[in-house]
Scaffold this active site. Sequence first.
Site, mmCIF file in Angstrom:
data_model
loop_
_atom_site.group_PDB
_atom_site.id
_atom_site.type_symbol
_atom_site.label_atom_id
_atom_site.label_comp_id
_atom_site.label_asym_id
_atom_site.label_seq_id
_atom_site.Cartn_x
_atom_site.Cartn_y
_atom_site.Cartn_z
ATOM 1 N N ALA A 1 0.804 -1.233 0.000
ATOM 2 C CA ALA A 1 0.000 0.000 0.000
ATOM 3 C C ALA A 1 0.829 1.271 0.000
ATOM 4 C CB ALA A 1 -0.941 -0.013 1.204
ATOM 5 N N TYR B 1 3.532 -15.558 -14.067
ATOM 6 C CA TYR B 1 2.603 -14.544 -13.559
ATOM 7 C C TYR B 1 1.163 -15.043 -13.678
ATOM 8 C CZ TYR B 1 0.154 -10.080 -13.002
ATOM 9 O OH TYR B 1 -0.687 -9.079 -12.568
#
Length: 299
Positions: A23, A172
């Site tokens: 974050a 991924y």
Amino acid sequence: MSTNWTARDVPDQRGRVAVVTGANTGLGIETARVLAERGATVVLAVRDVAKGERAARDTGGDVSVQQLDLSSLESVRTAAAELRQAHPRIDLLVNNAGVMYTPKQVTRDGFELQFGTNHLGHFALTGLLLESMLPAEGSRVVTVSSVGHRIRAGIRFDDLNWERSYSRVGAYGQSKLANLLFTYELQRRLARRGTTAAVAAHPGVSNTELVRNSPAALRAVSDWLSPLLSQPAAMGALPTLRAATDPAVLGGQYYGPDGRGETRGHPRLVTSSAQSYDLALQQRLWAVSEDLTGVRFPV
């Protein structure tokens, strides 16, 4: 509610504790900022504490920083213990952090970096924090996946760490498919308790730092196409925010942009790939993830 769901539709979050991984930049800081503006107590769970503290100052509100390196199970366990001590009740866990298209690397525990960080780190963190979430009525675990879960994606149970050959895109895709398989199996287990829900979201194509590990040629293409296909991080965070806060959201749902190809737009309920809904695949990945992390869930 507006026709196009926006950050203005996020309800009052006062009295709620939210932990957001990754974050200090991009989607994570946008998610944390809106939650803090709506009154939540927000914890920025980040690898780089100095960057996290700068992000906390910029965000404002009741925001603190927790060191967390998802590529280290020791760090995950330490962070979870500190979070449980500081916040006996956690209402929202946003599994947002991630790495994308990295060169072949392994985590401190020897896992392929994208699978180890994007899936196993969040799997372990969720399991270790869930005891603090189950008593909180209306609590949610929101895990951020990607349109990449459809691209060259599969769970290579015979070679999870890509030791025989390596594909940045395939690894991924595996990690982002794992995010969805995890969410759906977690919801199936949580449904028996009824207090906590597991929801998934994806940001479409958003203008963030996530592509920084991509090969130079891919970054060049991304820079060229970005104005045409991508959207600002604040828009990319909206599916996560809706999954986290909309009272109408149900466990096991998946939110993404409403534009063509789900690349950009306002958040709406979307569907994921057929294999992400494979119950046997969900359960097999869950068992493997428990074995690899040593974390057992209380559900």
